[in-house]
Design an enzyme around this catalytic site. Sequence first.
Site, PDB file in Angstrom:
ATOM      1  CG  HIS A 131     107.786  36.880 117.821  1.00 11.31           C
ATOM      2  ND1 HIS A 131     108.955  36.459 117.666  1.00 11.31           N
ATOM      3  CD2 HIS A 131     107.365  37.526 116.702  1.00 11.31           C
ATOM      4  CE1 HIS A 131     109.497  37.387 116.848  1.00 11.31           C
ATOM      5  NE2 HIS A 131     108.442  38.048 115.716  1.00 11.31           N
ATOM      6  CG  ASN A 179     109.208  32.242 118.719  1.00 12.05           C
ATOM      7  OD1 ASN A 179     108.897  33.127 118.466  1.00 12.05           O
ATOM      8  ND2 ASN A 179     110.457  32.587 119.739  1.00 12.05           N
ATOM      9  CG  ASP A 208     107.970  45.124 116.875  1.00  8.26           C
ATOM     10  OD1 ASP A 208     107.969  45.288 116.292  1.00  8.26           O
ATOM     11  OD2 ASP A 208     108.538  43.727 116.709  1.00  8.26           O
ATOM     12  CD  GLU A 264     110.989  36.525 121.013  1.00  6.08           C
ATOM     13  OE1 GLU A 264     110.318  35.501 120.784  1.00  6.08           O
ATOM     14  OE2 GLU A 264     112.183  36.782 120.587  1.00  6.08           O
TER      15      GLU A 264
HETATM   16  C1  F6R Z   1     107.436  43.086 112.917  1.00 10.02           C
HETATM   17  C2  F6R Z   1     106.620  42.098 114.645  1.00 10.02           C
HETATM   18  C3  F6R Z   1     107.272  41.021 114.233  1.00 10.02           C
HETATM   19  C4  F6R Z   1     107.327  39.696 113.066  1.00 10.02           C
HETATM   20  C5  F6R Z   1     107.225  38.638 113.003  1.00 10.02           C
HETATM   21  C6  F6R Z   1     106.862  37.357 111.550  1.00 10.02           C
HETATM   22  O1  F6R Z   1     106.661  44.009 113.647  1.00 10.02           O
HETATM   23  O2  F6R Z   1     106.121  42.727 115.284  1.00 10.02           O
HETATM   24  O3  F6R Z   1     106.049  39.800 115.122  1.00 10.02           O
HETATM   25  O4  F6R Z   1     105.466  40.140 112.210  1.00 10.02           O
HETATM   26  O5  F6R Z   1     108.946  38.204 113.294  1.00 10.02           O
HETATM   27  O6  F6R Z   1     107.853  38.492 110.601  1.00 10.02           O
HETATM   28  P1  F6R Z   1     108.059  37.964 109.035  1.00 10.02           P
HETATM   29  O7  F6R Z   1     107.318  38.704 108.253  1.00 10.02           O
HETATM   30  O8  F6R Z   1     109.149  39.080 108.630  1.00 10.02           O
HETATM   31  O9  F6R Z   1     108.388  36.573 109.222  1.00 10.02           O
END
Ligand code: F6R
Length: 264
Positions: free
Chosen positions: A137, A135, A66, A142
């Site tokens: 994702h 959440n 992403d 989402e």
């Molecule tokens: C990032 C991504 C997100 C993160 C998720 C957890 O490329 O795709 O899904 O993996 O938001 O983020 P952290 O590791 O910062 O808690």
Amino acid sequence: MYKIFPTPNEVAQYTAQRLLDRIKSKPAAVLGLATGSTMEPVYAQLVTWLRQSTVDLSQLTTFNLDEYIGLAGKHPQSYRHFMCEHLFNKLNLSHDRVHLPDGLAEDVEEACLAYSAAIQAAGGMDLQILGIGSNGHIGFNEPFTSFSSRTHVIELSEQTRLDNGRFFSNPDEVPTHALTLGIQDILEAKEILLVATGAHKAAIMAELFHSPVDEALPASALKTHGNVTIIMDRAAAAGLPGELSNTNGVEVMRDKHWNAELPA
Ligand code: F6R
């Protein structure tokens, strides 16, 4: 399956070892990569081991999950910048084999189609690594994103913008939209690792453990995939059934919803 390790450091070592094994067994592998705090120690360990090894990375291809819409690659909070800082600039990777969605694309719909098509043209992901949002994702898919989605534009939830505000000097600077691989793209990876560490992930990991396959919880789509490992430290696993979260060392198990079918 779930694997639980006592500390985040052991999680990072195990995850980096799985990535290294894949690269060694298939130098032309296609890796799906994630950003975020969870990945930092994983990439640090992987860089250390790769630098000590003679593994040839010239055939390796990577696709990131992403990117924020509106941030240039040089922006310190762009995911391109994160990847350069933690991985790409530290390894001898071929630039034309490294891919991220373009957050500044003029025609985003076209850019999304091209991104999913490029992954398929490369033969699909051999190994996809994922973090998880508070959440549920995965990527930036989402809650209530269709499980049949391909790369698309997503409006970030308030929860995600709050969670990610910690990286920006002003929480209002967190972009409102992002480009993300779709859930269908993720599920087409041959092998998937989802990594979660820290007490702040305990609630969502407990929810995931008990959840059926449901678009309200994007990560639950992984229960329909035949080759997923969910890797946690004990803090993130604290809400799982007691006998599992209190064990000393690695636990390997499934939940009752595993191998479910995708909802029609
Ligand atoms: C990032 C991504 C997100 C993160 C998720 C957890 O490329 O795709 O899904 O993996 O938001 O983020 P952290 O590791 O910062 O808690």
